[in-house]
Design an enzyme around this catalytic site. Structure first.
Site, mmCIF file in Angstrom:
data_model
loop_
_atom_site.group_PDB
_atom_site.id
_atom_site.type_symbol
_atom_site.label_atom_id
_atom_site.label_comp_id
_atom_site.label_asym_id
_atom_site.label_seq_id
_atom_site.Cartn_x
_atom_site.Cartn_y
_atom_site.Cartn_z
ATOM 1 C CE LYS A 21 -0.875 -0.900 -0.438
ATOM 2 N NZ LYS A 21 0.009 -1.516 -1.473
ATOM 3 C CD GLN B 256 4.029 -3.025 -1.435
ATOM 4 O OE1 GLN B 256 2.975 -2.426 -1.652
ATOM 5 N NE2 GLN B 256 4.910 -2.594 -0.582
ATOM 6 C CG ASP C 54 2.188 2.110 -7.837
ATOM 7 O OD1 ASP C 54 2.162 2.797 -6.796
ATOM 8 O OD2 ASP C 54 2.420 0.877 -7.849
HETATM 9 N N1 LIG Z 1 4.060 -0.364 -6.307
HETATM 10 C C1 LIG Z 1 4.499 0.276 -5.218
HETATM 11 N N2 LIG Z 1 4.082 1.531 -4.968
HETATM 12 C C2 LIG Z 1 4.511 2.194 -3.861
HETATM 13 O O1 LIG Z 1 4.120 3.373 -3.634
HETATM 14 C C3 LIG Z 1 5.408 1.532 -2.953
HETATM 15 C C4 LIG Z 1 5.808 0.231 -3.270
HETATM 16 N N3 LIG Z 1 5.358 -0.360 -4.411
HETATM 17 N N4 LIG Z 1 6.658 -0.446 -2.465
HETATM 18 C C5 LIG Z 1 7.073 0.091 -1.193
HETATM 19 C C6 LIG Z 1 7.135 1.594 -1.212
HETATM 20 C C7 LIG Z 1 7.143 2.211 0.174
HETATM 21 N N5 LIG Z 1 5.930 2.980 0.272
HETATM 22 C C8 LIG Z 1 5.454 3.558 1.452
HETATM 23 C C9 LIG Z 1 4.424 4.468 1.440
HETATM 24 C C10 LIG Z 1 3.918 4.989 2.625
HETATM 25 C C11 LIG Z 1 4.458 4.628 3.842
HETATM 26 C C12 LIG Z 1 3.882 5.192 5.074
HETATM 27 O O2 LIG Z 1 2.683 5.337 5.205
HETATM 28 N N6 LIG Z 1 4.717 5.560 6.062
HETATM 29 C C13 LIG Z 1 4.219 6.083 7.300
HETATM 30 C C14 LIG Z 1 4.118 5.005 8.321
HETATM 31 C C15 LIG Z 1 5.188 4.810 9.319
HETATM 32 C C16 LIG Z 1 4.888 3.693 10.330
HETATM 33 O O3 LIG Z 1 3.735 3.564 10.725
HETATM 34 O O4 LIG Z 1 5.798 2.947 10.671
HETATM 35 C C17 LIG Z 1 5.042 7.313 7.661
HETATM 36 O O5 LIG Z 1 6.078 7.551 7.022
HETATM 37 O O6 LIG Z 1 4.632 8.034 8.542
HETATM 38 C C18 LIG Z 1 5.491 3.741 3.878
HETATM 39 C C19 LIG Z 1 5.998 3.207 2.691
HETATM 40 C C20 LIG Z 1 5.243 2.880 -0.900
HETATM 41 N N7 LIG Z 1 5.890 2.108 -1.786
#
Ligand SMILES: Nc1nc(=O)c2c([nH]1)NC[C@@H]1CN(c3ccc(C(=O)N[C@@H](CCC(=O)O)C(=O)O)cc3)C=[N+]21
Length: 282
Positions: free
Chosen positions: A54, A98, A121
């Site tokens: 982010k 979060q 969100d």
């Molecule tokens: N209020 C709130 N809103 C959320 O949207 C929220 C949250 N809490 N809590 C946690 C989860 C999890 N989440 C992710 C989003 C993107 C990746 C992301 O960018 N993943 C990459 C990175 C992988 C890496 O670099 O290891 C990928 O899948 O390619 C991960 C995890 C949003 N969440």
């Protein structure tokens, strides 16, 4: 035949360039940069990847990031007071708390305290209700990202059979509402679904949002289906994997998203989009 990979990472990057151009145009027109406050309570290790991605996305899009960190022992009252302060702050456009939160804090109370027009969100009942009524305002980032990713890969939804596996408030349910809005015939499966394999086998679009590695077996997938894997599971060896048994599924599907590099980066881009939307409608 092996499925084509849907490159969420590169689609998310194009989207961020487009958002950056719009932010720049706003600033050139005399507006301040959109501002996103993120509240992180305690330190859940799984949160770090997301928080880092982010932060990078804010830098790339020109959005001002206001990271706030609190100890795991913060009281609910203190956290709500922070939200009230940010709700009233005219220099903040988006507020993201979060998840998950520590046990002493009631997540629903916290989400409902955020002003709906700063709820980037898209989790507030106002925003979910608007989506349910086909009048979306701020849309939950992950489902919104899945739709945007499929649109940008040239996929159509009208009349197609879509099956969402997982009925969570933040992912599965809004995913089904997004698919319905896009014209698909949407089915939601959950822990009481009687024959999951049958439901998945009927789907032209399968969306997995379960949170269990390899839970969706590859041989369930109909030949030629589109497979969207929302799962982000951290294995003991530190690597990430999705909810779908990828190696088998990719030999049957026509299109499939990888993990990492699929839906995750789209979620981050849609958060930037929602922050821009919140700033523009302020
Ligand atoms: N209020 C709130 N809103 C959320 O949207 C929220 C949250 N809490 N809590 C946690 C989860 C999890 N989440 C992710 C989003 C993107 C990746 C992301 O960018 N993943 C990459 C990175 C992988 C890496 O670099 O290891 C990928 O899948 O390619 C991960 C995890 C949003 N969440």
């Amino acid at each position: 035949m092996s499925a084509q990979l849907i490159d969420g990472k590169s689609i998310a990057e194009s989207l961020q360039s487009e958002i950056a151009a719009k932010v720049e145009a706003r600033v050139a027109a005399g507006h301040r940069a959109p501002a996103l406050a993120t509240l992180l309570v305690g330190d859940d290790p799984a949160s770090h990847v997301y928080v880092r991605n982010k932060r990078n996305a804010c830098v790339r899009t020109g959005i001002r990031s206001v990271p706030l960190q609190f100890g795991a022992d913060i009281s609910q009252q203190q956290l709500l007071a922070e939200i009230d302060r940010l709700n009233a702050d005219p220099d903040i456009d988006g507020i993201l708390v979060q998840l998950p939160l520590p046990a002493q804090i009631d997540t629903t109370t916290v989400i409902e305290r955020i002003r709906p027009d700063k709820d980037v969100d898209g989790f507030h009942p106002y925003n979910l209700g608007r989506l349910a009524q086909r009048l979306p305002v701020l849309r939950p980032c992950t489902p919104y990202g899945v739709i945007e990713m499929l649109k940008r890969s040239g996929e159509s939804f009208y009349g197609r059979r879509a099956v969402v596996v997982g009925a969570s408030n933040h992912v599965g349910r809004p995913m089904a509402l997004e698919l319905l809005l896009a014209g698909a015939t949407a089915t939601i499966c959950h822990r009481f679904t009687r024959d999951l394999a049958d439901e998945v086998a009927r789907a032209e679009i399968v969306v997995a949002a379960v949170g269990k590695p390899g839970f969706i077996r590859g041989h369930w997938i109909a030949p030629g289906a589109t497979v969207i894997d929302i799962g982000i599971n951290r294995l003991d060896n530190g690597s990430l994997c999705g909810d779908v048994e990828f190696d088998v599924a990719r030999e049957r599907a026509a299109w499939i998203t990888p993990v990492p590099g699929g839906v995750g980066p789209m979620t981050v881009s849609m958060l930037m989009q929602n922050t821009l939307t919140a700033a523009a409608t302020r």
